[in-house]
Design an enzyme around this catalytic site. Structure first.
Site, short mmCIF file in Angstrom:
data_model
loop_
_atom_site.label_atom_id
_atom_site.label_comp_id
_atom_site.label_asym_id
_atom_site.label_seq_id
_atom_site.Cartn_x
_atom_site.Cartn_y
_atom_site.Cartn_z
N ASP A 126 35.62 5.30 -18.96
CA ASP A 126 35.39 4.88 -17.38
C ASP A 126 36.23 5.86 -16.54
O ASP A 126 37.35 5.94 -16.51
CB ASP A 126 36.11 3.26 -17.15
CG ASP A 126 35.43 2.14 -18.00
OD1 ASP A 126 34.17 2.30 -17.52
OD2 ASP A 126 35.95 1.58 -18.69
N ASP B 218 40.79 10.96 -16.54
CA ASP B 218 40.80 10.90 -14.93
C ASP B 218 41.93 10.28 -14.39
O ASP B 218 41.88 9.84 -13.08
CB ASP B 218 39.56 10.37 -14.32
CG ASP B 218 39.31 8.53 -14.79
OD1 ASP B 218 39.60 8.27 -15.88
OD2 ASP B 218 39.11 7.86 -13.95
N ASP C 198 38.42 9.98 -22.37
CA ASP C 198 38.50 8.95 -21.91
C ASP C 198 36.99 8.24 -21.37
O ASP C 198 36.01 9.26 -21.35
CB ASP C 198 39.35 8.83 -20.30
CG ASP C 198 39.24 7.63 -19.52
OD1 ASP C 198 39.57 6.38 -20.40
OD2 ASP C 198 38.69 7.48 -18.30
#
Length: 218
Positions: free
Chosen positions: A13, A167, A11
């Site tokens: 961001d 995250d 991922d």
């Protein structure tokens, strides 16, 4: 090193780029521009990782459908105003270069737009290391497995030899839906307890721990 993976998908961001707080600020500021109640930090952080339209519909479900384009425009205004200030987490450039140097295929699966990701890859200098990427405006949004399925198909990777690093619970649910392993990153958008509930291989709590885990086990 342990068994390892052929393909590692990150991922963007909150996993590689320290941007979760800026995204929350942009969501809340765009709501205030439209005289809407701003969502709480927790609610705004929850939608990080989804495609922008879907994220704002989750964060501000009471808005009329015809008003979402205006909200999206204000979000982009606020996020781009701080975009140049955002930095990769400590050690990320070295980690990505090391994994690529070890022959790992690297990819990105992100809720960003294609324009946004290409700009970020160029700004950070990491673009050369990623063999393939998928964005929310060209694919089904997380947690749908399409991003990972397309990346594996493009790069010829087996699900059993693919790892998703993210995250948010959206990342880990996408990994499960695609039949691949997941590594939770507990220093981004979603709390570690929520990530651990998705039963990833592990949940790391600092950028240094992420680098150590990947270099030792991936």
């Amino acid at each position: 090193m342990a068994e390892g993976f052929d393909l590692i998908v990150f991922d963007w961001d909150g996993t590689l780029l320290d941007s979760a707080a800026a995204i929350v600020h942009a969501i809340q500021a765009s709501c205030r521009d439209l005289d809407l109640p701003a969502p709480s930090d927790e609610r705004a952080r929850y939608v990080i990782g989804l495609g922008l339209g879907e994220a704002l519909r989750h964060a501000v479900p009471e808005l009329r459908e015809s008003d979402y384009p205006r909200l999206i425009e204000r979000y982009r205004h606020h996020f781009l105003a701080r975009d140049h200030e955002l930095r990769l987490f400590e050690g990320v450039p070295q980690l990505i270069a090391e994994l690529a140097g070890r022959g790992r295929m690297l990819g990105v699966a992100t809720g960003k737009s294609r324009v946004g990701l290409d700009r970020a890859l160029a700004h950070t200098g990491l673009g050369m290391h990623f063999l393939a990427t998928r964005c929310a405006d060209e694919c089904f949004s997380k947690p749908h497995p399409a991003m990972l399925e397309q990346l594996m198909d493009e790069l010829g990777a087996d699900p059993a030899r693919t790892l998703m690093v993210g995250d948010t619970t959206h990342d880990l649910q996408m990994a499960r839906n695609a039949g691949v392993a997941g590594l939770g990153v507990g220093f981004g958008a979603h709390p570690a307890a929520a990530l651990e509930a998705e039963r990833p291989l592990a949940c790391v709590h600092t950028p240094r721990d992420m680098a150590r885990w990947l270099l030792e086990r991936a």
